[in-house]
Design a protein around this motif. Structure first.
Motif, PDB file in Angstrom:
ATOM      1  N   THR A 239      13.742  -0.402  -7.736  1.00  7.77           N
ATOM      2  CA  THR A 239      13.056   0.810  -7.290  1.00  7.77           C
ATOM      3  C   THR A 239      11.551   0.623  -7.427  1.00  7.77           C
ATOM      4  O   THR A 239      11.080  -0.069  -8.325  1.00  7.77           O
ATOM      5  N   GLN A 240      10.820   1.264  -6.519  1.00  6.13           N
ATOM      6  CA  GLN A 240       9.369   1.126  -6.495  1.00  6.13           C
ATOM      7  C   GLN A 240       8.711   2.496  -6.536  1.00  6.13           C
ATOM      8  O   GLN A 240       9.288   3.489  -6.088  1.00  6.13           O
ATOM      9  N   GLY A 241       7.493   2.518  -7.053  1.00  2.55           N
ATOM     10  CA  GLY A 241       6.738   3.761  -7.109  1.00  2.55           C
ATOM     11  C   GLY A 241       5.253   3.472  -7.104  1.00  2.55           C
ATOM     12  O   GLY A 241       4.814   2.359  -6.791  1.00  2.55           O
ATOM     13  N   GLN A 242       4.480   4.471  -7.453  1.00  4.12           N
ATOM     14  CA  GLN A 242       3.023   4.348  -7.432  1.00  4.12           C
ATOM     15  C   GLN A 242       2.559   3.185  -8.303  1.00  4.12           C
ATOM     16  O   GLN A 242       3.079   2.965  -9.392  1.00  4.12           O
ATOM     17  N   HIS A 243       1.599   2.408  -7.790  1.00  3.55           N
ATOM     18  CA  HIS A 243       0.972   1.250  -8.436  1.00  3.55           C
ATOM     19  C   HIS A 243       1.807  -0.026  -8.332  1.00  3.55           C
ATOM     20  O   HIS A 243       1.352  -1.083  -8.778  1.00  3.55           O
ATOM     21  N   ASP A 244       3.015   0.034  -7.756  1.00  8.63           N
ATOM     22  CA  ASP A 244       3.797  -1.186  -7.547  1.00  8.63           C
ATOM     23  C   ASP A 244       3.321  -1.899  -6.284  1.00  8.63           C
ATOM     24  O   ASP A 244       2.762  -1.281  -5.375  1.00  8.63           O
ATOM     25  N   VAL A 245       3.571  -3.217  -6.229  1.00  7.23           N
ATOM     26  CA  VAL A 245       3.228  -4.020  -5.060  1.00  7.23           C
ATOM     27  C   VAL A 245       4.509  -4.383  -4.318  1.00  7.23           C
ATOM     28  O   VAL A 245       5.493  -4.809  -4.934  1.00  7.23           O
ATOM     29  N   VAL A 246       4.504  -4.196  -2.993  1.00  9.67           N
ATOM     30  CA  VAL A 246       5.639  -4.571  -2.152  1.00  9.67           C
ATOM     31  C   VAL A 246       5.139  -5.497  -1.048  1.00  9.67           C
ATOM     32  O   VAL A 246       3.938  -5.586  -0.784  1.00  9.67           O
ATOM     33  N   PHE A 247       6.074  -6.187  -0.397  1.00 11.53           N
ATOM     34  CA  PHE A 247       5.731  -7.130   0.659  1.00 11.53           C
ATOM     35  C   PHE A 247       6.422  -6.698   1.948  1.00 11.53           C
ATOM     36  O   PHE A 247       7.618  -6.384   1.942  1.00 11.53           O
ATOM     37  N   VAL A 248       5.665  -6.674   3.050  1.00 10.62           N
ATOM     38  CA  VAL A 248       6.170  -6.144   4.317  1.00 10.62           C
ATOM     39  C   VAL A 248       6.233  -7.240   5.372  1.00 10.62           C
ATOM     40  O   VAL A 248       5.596  -8.292   5.249  1.00 10.62           O
ATOM     41  N   ASP A 249       7.022  -6.982   6.435  1.00  7.24           N
ATOM     42  CA  ASP A 249       7.242  -7.973   7.487  1.00  7.24           C
ATOM     43  C   ASP A 249       6.214  -7.876   8.609  1.00  7.24           C
ATOM     44  O   ASP A 249       6.518  -8.114   9.779  1.00  7.24           O
ATOM     45  N   LEU A 250       4.990  -7.532   8.267  1.00  6.02           N
ATOM     46  CA  LEU A 250       3.872  -7.482   9.208  1.00  6.02           C
ATOM     47  C   LEU A 250       2.718  -8.259   8.600  1.00  6.02           C
ATOM     48  O   LEU A 250       2.574  -8.304   7.377  1.00  6.02           O
ATOM     49  N   GLY A 251       1.893  -8.876   9.460  1.00  9.66           N
ATOM     50  CA  GLY A 251       0.789  -9.662   8.928  1.00  9.66           C
ATOM     51  C   GLY A 251      -0.353  -9.798   9.915  1.00  9.66           C
ATOM     52  O   GLY A 251      -0.501  -9.000  10.848  1.00  9.66           O
ATOM     53  N   LEU A 252      -1.151 -10.841   9.719  1.00 15.12           N
ATOM     54  CA  LEU A 252      -2.336 -11.054  10.546  1.00 15.12           C
ATOM     55  C   LEU A 252      -1.984 -11.198  12.019  1.00 15.12           C
ATOM     56  O   LEU A 252      -2.723 -10.734  12.896  1.00 15.12           O
ATOM     57  N   GLU A 253      -0.868 -11.852  12.314  1.00 16.16           N
ATOM     58  CA  GLU A 253      -0.475 -12.040  13.711  1.00 16.16           C
ATOM     59  C   GLU A 253      -0.154 -10.713  14.394  1.00 16.16           C
ATOM     60  O   GLU A 253      -0.192 -10.618  15.627  1.00 16.16           O
ATOM     61  N   ASP A 254       0.164  -9.696  13.605  1.00 19.29           N
ATOM     62  CA  ASP A 254       0.446  -8.368  14.159  1.00 19.29           C
ATOM     63  C   ASP A 254      -0.798  -7.488  14.196  1.00 19.29           C
ATOM     64  O   ASP A 254      -0.754  -6.367  14.714  1.00 19.29           O
ATOM     65  N   GLY A 255      -1.889  -7.983  13.612  1.00 17.76           N
ATOM     66  CA  GLY A 255      -3.110  -7.184  13.554  1.00 17.76           C
ATOM     67  C   GLY A 255      -3.226  -6.360  12.291  1.00 17.76           C
ATOM     68  O   GLY A 255      -4.036  -5.429  12.227  1.00 17.76           O
TER      69      GLY A 255
ATOM     70  N   ASN B 208      -3.787  -1.180  15.668  1.00 18.41           N
ATOM     71  CA  ASN B 208      -2.564  -1.060  16.455  1.00 18.41           C
ATOM     72  C   ASN B 208      -1.533  -0.215  15.718  1.00 18.41           C
ATOM     73  O   ASN B 208      -1.523  -0.165  14.484  1.00 18.41           O
ATOM     74  N   GLU B 209      -0.669   0.435  16.483  1.00 17.06           N
ATOM     75  CA  GLU B 209       0.452   1.157  15.890  1.00 17.06           C
ATOM     76  C   GLU B 209       1.551   0.147  15.583  1.00 17.06           C
ATOM     77  O   GLU B 209       2.119  -0.465  16.483  1.00 17.06           O
ATOM     78  N   LEU B 210       1.836  -0.039  14.308  1.00 21.79           N
ATOM     79  CA  LEU B 210       2.793  -1.051  13.870  1.00 21.79           C
ATOM     80  C   LEU B 210       3.930  -0.401  13.099  1.00 21.79           C
ATOM     81  O   LEU B 210       3.723   0.563  12.362  1.00 21.79           O
ATOM     82  N   GLU B 211       5.122  -0.948  13.264  1.00 25.27           N
ATOM     83  CA  GLU B 211       6.292  -0.492  12.518  1.00 25.27           C
ATOM     84  C   GLU B 211       6.976  -1.700  11.899  1.00 25.27           C
ATOM     85  O   GLU B 211       7.130  -2.732  12.548  1.00 25.27           O
ATOM     86  N   GLY B 212       7.367  -1.576  10.650  1.00 27.53           N
ATOM     87  CA  GLY B 212       8.037  -2.681   9.980  1.00 27.53           C
ATOM     88  C   GLY B 212       8.864  -2.186   8.813  1.00 27.53           C
ATOM     89  O   GLY B 212       9.198  -1.002   8.721  1.00 27.53           O
TER      90      GLY B 212
END
Length: 348
Positions: free
Chosen positions: A265-281, A250-254
């Motif tokens: 600040t974040q860059g390559q190899h860092d881990v971030v957490f997003v507001d999308l998950g299994l319920e969004d596909g 699915n096309e998802l935006e978050g």
């Protein structure tokens, strides 16, 4: 000074003459050969990047360095890509907004070369380095907590023996492994202000060694930081060292909700957490673009209401997905990434 330089030049000429006399071959420098590839139906920027320069994460550079690509989904059969010196440059043949014919186009090359193998994006794998290092707590109850250690120390580490208070000791067995987590800061959505729970920081794991009634004894295994009494126990998730990349259905935006270790600040190899998950596909292995709205500057000749294409910041892959949130590993960053930046699923 002039006499010294003359002597040095004579020395080099003598050495060169000696090398030629003794049959030494002078080094030859091959001209860099350029390849040209014509995009076919089904091609993707990351698939092309992997095929030609052995780096599936080069494509954010390709997008960022080519202003003609206002939307990374919109590369057309017939567009031309030139590959040279580990770099790729897009030479579009279709004007922006024009729908190209969906037809197969042969590969052309400027110099003899081996045939290019078709890209099979679904089989592309990624070495993750170990895992998400935490998750966003959404109301799940811990399975238990550490209540004490055999020597009453406050700070615990690998190899220490501890006592556990389990919510349901009847389901615990010797040899069971549990993940250790520390409850951290509250996670608030950067744009809506909605509360998503608390950040749970991964401390390591422990293994049950003995059971005596309701008393559960365990030994701490590998840890990533010091452990204290009160550390919470959840199901242990072994680190996934390699995952298969795949397109989202699915096309998802978050947005980026939270960052690892509260980094600004974040860059390559860092881990971030997003507001999308299994319920969004959104599933493990799905790829994301990371973008930020681009605004018209005061010195621009454009009108303030002009809609500019988003600014590409990088790309990430989902390494752990839960009901409403997911952890993503940044695999490429071309600019600094912040909490609140946008994420878009890759479906093409």
């Amino acid at each position: 000074m002039r006499e010294s330089m003359t002597k040095q030049i004579c020395t080099w000429l003598s050495l060169l003459t000696l090398m030629l006399t003794m049959g030494f071959a002078l080094p030859t420098f091959a001209l860099e050969q350029e390849q040209t590839y014509i995009i076919k139906k089904g091609d993707t920027l990351w698939g092309i990047s992997e095929r030609f320069i052995n780096d599936p994460y080069y494509w954010p550079n390709l997008w960022a360095n080519n202003p003609d690509i206002t939307n990374p989904h919109l590369i057309y059969p017939g567009d031309e890509i030139r590959i040279f010196g580990g770099r790729m440059v897009l030479v579009p043949t279709y004007p922006s907004g024009k729908v190209a014919e969906q037809q197969e186009t042969p590969v052309t090359e400027t110099a003899p070369a081996a045939k290019v193998k078709p890209a099979v994006v679904e089989k592309t794998t990624l070495k993750t380095g170990g895992g998400s290092e935490g998750f966003i707590h959404a109301g799940e109850k811990p399975l238990g907590i550490i209540v004490d250690s055999v020597d009453n120390r406050s700070l615990l580490t690998e190899g220490d023996t501890v006592f556990l208070k389990m919510n349901d000791p009847a389901v615990v067995s010797v040899g069971d492994t549990y993940g250790l987590y520390e409850r951290g800061e509250k996670v608030i959505h950067p744009t809506t202000g909605e509360s998503y729970g608390n950040m749970m920081h991964d401390l390591g794991y422990l293994q049950v060694t003995s059971l005596q009634g309701k008393i559960v004894t365990a030994k701490i295994g590998k840890v990533f930081r010091e452990v204290e009494r009160g550390a919470e126990l959840y199901d242990y998730v072994p680190p996934v060292m390699e995952i298969s990349l795949k397109k989202a259905k699915n096309e998802l935006e978050g947005h980026i909700l939270a960052t690892q270790a509260e980094k600004l600040t974040q860059g390559q190899h860092d881990v971030v957490f997003v507001d999308l998950g299994l319920e969004d596909g959104l599933n493990v292995g799905n790829m994301l673009y990371i973008t930020r709205p681009r605004t018209v500057t005061e010195k621009s000749l454009l009108t303030p209401d002009t809609q500019l294409p988003d600014d590409l910041l990088g790309a990430a892959v989902i390494i752990e997905s839960r009901a409403k949130t997911a952890a993503a590993l940044i695999v490429k960053s071309v600019k600094t990434i912040y909490r609140g930046d946008q994420v878009l699923s890759i479906t093409e």
